[in-house]
Design a protein around this motif. Structure first.
Motif, PDB file in Angstrom:
ATOM      1  N   ALA A  19       1.113  -1.274  -0.242  1.00  0.00           N
ATOM      2  CA  ALA A  19       0.297  -0.115   0.170  1.00  0.00           C
ATOM      3  C   ALA A  19       0.647   1.380   0.338  1.00  0.00           C
ATOM      4  CB  ALA A  19      -0.765   0.150   1.140  1.00  0.00           C
ATOM      5  N   VAL A  20       1.768   1.035   0.675  1.00  0.00           N
ATOM      6  CA  VAL A  20       2.805   2.775   0.876  1.00  0.00           C
ATOM      7  C   VAL A  20       3.238   2.946  -0.756  1.00  0.00           C
ATOM      8  CG1 VAL A  20       4.877   3.520   1.567  1.00  0.00           C
ATOM      9  CG2 VAL A  20       3.669   2.539   3.560  1.00  0.00           C
ATOM     10  N   MET A  21       3.893   1.375  -0.498  1.00  0.00           N
ATOM     11  CA  MET A  21       4.645   1.989  -2.335  1.00  0.00           C
ATOM     12  C   MET A  21       3.494   2.641  -3.284  1.00  0.00           C
ATOM     13  SD  MET A  21       7.034  -1.403  -2.830  1.00  0.00           S
ATOM     14  CE  MET A  21       8.048  -2.381  -2.016  1.00  0.00           C
ATOM     15  N   ASN A  22       2.779   1.745  -3.677  1.00  0.00           N
ATOM     16  CA  ASN A  22       1.287   2.077  -4.042  1.00  0.00           C
ATOM     17  C   ASN A  22       0.567   3.768  -4.112  1.00  0.00           C
ATOM     18  OD1 ASN A  22       0.927   0.125  -6.545  1.00  0.00           O
ATOM     19  ND2 ASN A  22       0.016  -0.953  -4.008  1.00  0.00           N
ATOM     20  N   ALA A  23       0.875   3.984  -2.815  1.00  0.00           N
ATOM     21  CA  ALA A  23       0.307   5.525  -2.684  1.00  0.00           C
ATOM     22  C   ALA A  23       1.896   6.461  -3.420  1.00  0.00           C
ATOM     23  CB  ALA A  23       0.200   5.375  -1.153  1.00  0.00           C
ATOM     24  N   ASN A  24       2.937   5.942  -3.309  1.00  0.00           N
ATOM     25  CA  ASN A  24       3.187   6.855  -3.730  1.00  0.00           C
ATOM     26  C   ASN A  24       3.980   6.691  -4.581  1.00  0.00           C
ATOM     27  OD1 ASN A  24       5.171   7.767  -1.397  1.00  0.00           O
ATOM     28  ND2 ASN A  24       4.010   6.011  -0.866  1.00  0.00           N
ATOM     29  N   GLY A  25       3.063   5.857  -5.495  1.00  0.00           N
ATOM     30  CA  GLY A  25       3.728   6.065  -7.300  1.00  0.00           C
ATOM     31  C   GLY A  25       4.169   4.495  -8.268  1.00  0.00           C
ATOM     32  N   ILE A  26       4.362   4.075  -6.683  1.00  0.00           N
ATOM     33  CA  ILE A  26       5.515   2.617  -7.364  1.00  0.00           C
ATOM     34  C   ILE A  26       4.552   1.771  -7.302  1.00  0.00           C
ATOM     35  CG2 ILE A  26       7.281   1.579  -6.275  1.00  0.00           C
ATOM     36  CD1 ILE A  26       7.916   3.796  -5.052  1.00  0.00           C
ATOM     37  N   SER A  27       4.105   1.493  -8.466  1.00  0.00           N
ATOM     38  CA  SER A  27       3.192   0.206  -8.652  1.00  0.00           C
ATOM     39  C   SER A  27       3.737  -1.118  -8.760  1.00  0.00           C
ATOM     40  CB  SER A  27       2.375   0.163 -10.829  1.00  0.00           C
ATOM     41  OG  SER A  27       2.120  -0.985 -10.786  1.00  0.00           O
ATOM     42  N   THR A  28       3.067  -2.021  -8.083  1.00  0.00           N
ATOM     43  CA  THR A  28       3.321  -3.475  -7.615  1.00  0.00           C
ATOM     44  C   THR A  28       2.679  -4.217  -8.272  1.00  0.00           C
ATOM     45  OG1 THR A  28       1.726  -3.316  -5.777  1.00  0.00           O
ATOM     46  CG2 THR A  28       3.915  -2.478  -5.074  1.00  0.00           C
ATOM     47  N   GLN A  29       2.485  -4.006  -9.150  1.00  0.00           N
ATOM     48  CA  GLN A  29       0.964  -4.897 -10.486  1.00  0.00           C
ATOM     49  C   GLN A  29       2.039  -6.205 -10.338  1.00  0.00           C
ATOM     50  OE1 GLN A  29      -1.287  -2.902 -12.708  1.00  0.00           O
ATOM     51  NE2 GLN A  29      -2.278  -5.476 -13.633  1.00  0.00           N
ATOM     52  N   ASN A  30       2.884  -5.413 -10.977  1.00  0.00           N
ATOM     53  CA  ASN A  30       4.254  -6.767 -11.165  1.00  0.00           C
ATOM     54  C   ASN A  30       5.587  -6.809 -10.718  1.00  0.00           C
ATOM     55  OD1 ASN A  30       2.279  -7.543 -13.768  1.00  0.00           O
ATOM     56  ND2 ASN A  30       2.572  -5.221 -14.679  1.00  0.00           N
ATOM     57  N   ALA A  31       5.534  -6.328 -10.067  1.00  0.00           N
ATOM     58  CA  ALA A  31       5.856  -6.369  -9.081  1.00  0.00           C
ATOM     59  C   ALA A  31       6.545  -7.415  -8.519  1.00  0.00           C
ATOM     60  CB  ALA A  31       6.864  -5.105  -8.291  1.00  0.00           C
ATOM     61  N   VAL A  32       8.222  -7.751  -7.990  1.00  0.00           N
ATOM     62  CA  VAL A  32       8.541  -8.911  -7.126  1.00  0.00           C
ATOM     63  C   VAL A  32       8.284  -8.459  -5.505  1.00  0.00           C
ATOM     64  CG1 VAL A  32      10.150 -10.790  -6.500  1.00  0.00           C
ATOM     65  CG2 VAL A  32       9.263 -10.394  -8.582  1.00  0.00           C
ATOM     66  N   LEU A  33       7.858  -9.209  -4.477  1.00  0.00           N
ATOM     67  CA  LEU A  33       7.871  -8.312  -3.035  1.00  0.00           C
ATOM     68  C   LEU A  33       8.334  -9.173  -2.142  1.00  0.00           C
ATOM     69  CD1 LEU A  33       5.059  -5.963  -2.726  1.00  0.00           C
ATOM     70  CD2 LEU A  33       7.017  -5.457  -3.656  1.00  0.00           C
ATOM     71  N   THR A  34       9.258  -9.258  -1.851  1.00  0.00           N
ATOM     72  CA  THR A  34       9.725 -10.421  -0.314  1.00  0.00           C
ATOM     73  C   THR A  34      10.719  -9.667   0.789  1.00  0.00           C
ATOM     74  OG1 THR A  34      12.092  -9.652  -1.533  1.00  0.00           O
ATOM     75  CG2 THR A  34      10.923 -11.925  -2.437  1.00  0.00           C
ATOM     76  N   GLN A  35      10.024 -10.345   1.723  1.00  0.00           N
ATOM     77  CA  GLN A  35      11.140  -9.602   3.158  1.00  0.00           C
ATOM     78  C   GLN A  35      11.814  -9.735   2.618  1.00  0.00           C
ATOM     79  OE1 GLN A  35      10.107 -11.564   6.162  1.00  0.00           O
ATOM     80  NE2 GLN A  35       7.850 -12.956   5.544  1.00  0.00           N
ATOM     81  N   SER A  36      12.997  -8.445   3.462  1.00  0.00           N
ATOM     82  CA  SER A  36      14.257  -8.659   2.871  1.00  0.00           C
ATOM     83  C   SER A  36      15.163  -7.414   4.232  1.00  0.00           C
ATOM     84  CB  SER A  36      14.449  -7.920   1.603  1.00  0.00           C
ATOM     85  OG  SER A  36      15.348  -7.793   1.521  1.00  0.00           O
ATOM     86  N   ASP A  37      16.162  -7.650   4.143  1.00  0.00           N
ATOM     87  CA  ASP A  37      16.725  -6.042   5.184  1.00  0.00           C
ATOM     88  C   ASP A  37      17.482  -5.210   3.830  1.00  0.00           C
ATOM     89  OD1 ASP A  37      16.511  -7.771   8.060  1.00  0.00           O
ATOM     90  OD2 ASP A  37      16.399  -9.445   5.954  1.00  0.00           O
ATOM     91  N   LEU A  38      18.411  -4.436   5.516  1.00  0.00           N
ATOM     92  CA  LEU A  38      19.073  -3.174   4.887  1.00  0.00           C
ATOM     93  C   LEU A  38      19.714  -3.460   6.129  1.00  0.00           C
ATOM     94  CD1 LEU A  38      17.349   0.049   2.646  1.00  0.00           C
ATOM     95  CD2 LEU A  38      18.245  -1.916   2.122  1.00  0.00           C
ATOM     96  N   VAL A  39      21.275  -3.269   5.617  1.00  0.00           N
ATOM     97  CA  VAL A  39      22.152  -3.765   7.079  1.00  0.00           C
ATOM     98  C   VAL A  39      23.495  -2.414   7.429  1.00  0.00           C
ATOM     99  CG1 VAL A  39      24.298  -4.698   8.223  1.00  0.00           C
ATOM    100  CG2 VAL A  39      21.953  -5.848   7.448  1.00  0.00           C
ATOM    101  N   LEU A  40      23.075  -1.410   7.225  1.00  0.00           N
ATOM    102  CA  LEU A  40      24.480  -0.043   7.401  1.00  0.00           C
ATOM    103  C   LEU A  40      24.897  -0.236   7.986  1.00  0.00           C
ATOM    104  CD1 LEU A  40      21.845   2.206   5.791  1.00  0.00           C
ATOM    105  CD2 LEU A  40      22.762   0.260   4.409  1.00  0.00           C
TER     106      LEU A  40
END
Length: 224
Positions: A19-40
């Motif tokens: 929902a956050v992606m779609n609300a910001n104009g990032i279409s998830t219709q054909n996207a691959v969404l997975t659990q993930s991490d950023l480590v900095l």
């Protein structure tokens, strides 16, 4: 937490990220969404009162260093952070990949001086800027300090010795991020940790680690 609750929470995180992606104009219709991490990660020094954590894979930041244990965001991807962890680490070298994440500055692995100095971290805050716009003015790091009930001790302090702190990295040191933070690979980010004073002492390779958990949208941005 029960397995059922964990599943329900993961489902909510996934649906909310979409929902956050779609609300910001990032279409998830054909996207691959997975659990993930950023480590900095950034090395801690006695000469600095602020640390900048690069987010993108092509940005080495002011220190010019990207550690082998970091996970950065690719420019073509999007990441929605739902949990935020902050940890102290004490690697044995710049390339050590066996170190343990600590939720407080234990004097056993860090030594008395660096451990006392590292408490400064928990009186510090983080600020996030995107394309020169501040989206998060203050995230205080005190919320990440967690001293476990069972703490590492030497044989002198405890007849049997305790090899490691009691820690569960599925939860310890992490805090929910609500509203979620959206990281878009095509934008410029600055994550800065501001200290009230420089650290009085550090170990030779001591680092501060920022760890985001959430949902990754692969190939969801356009690189210009």
């Amino acid at each position: 937490m029960s397995q059922q609750n964990s599943t329900l929470n993961a489902r909510y995180v996934y649906e909310n990220a979409s929902a956050v992606m779609n609300a910001n104009g990032i279409s998830t219709q054909n996207a691959v969404l997975t659990q993930s991490d950023l480590v900095l990660e950034q090395q801690l020094l006695t000469t600095l009162t602020s640390y900048t954590f690069p987010v993108l894979s092509n940005d080495n930041g002011p220190s010019g260093t990207r550690f082998n244990t970091e996970i950065r965001l690719q420019q073509q991807d999007t990441f929605v952070a739902s949990a935020w962890g902050v940890f102290l680490t004490n690697p044995s070298s710049a390339t050590d990949a066996t170190f343990i994440c600590h939720t407080y500055p234990s004097p056993v692995p860090f030594g008395a001086g660096p451990a006392a100095a590292a408490e400064t971290i928990y009186n510090s805050y983080c600020k996030i800027t995107v394309n020169n716009a501040v989206i998060l003015p203050v995230w205080h790091l005190s919320r990440h300090r967690a001293v476990p009930q069972s703490q590492q001790a030497t044989a002198a302090a405890n007849q049997n010795g305790i090899a490691q702190d009691q820690i569960d990295l599925s939860s310890d040191g992490f805090f929910p991020v609500e509203p979620n933070i959206l990281f878009v690979g095509s934008k410029g980010y600055q994550i800065v940790v501001a200290l009230p004073a420089a650290l009085a002492a550090v170990t030779p390779f001591e680092r501060l680690r920022i760890h985001y958990r959430g949902v990754l949208g692969q190939n969801t941005t356009i690189i210009t």
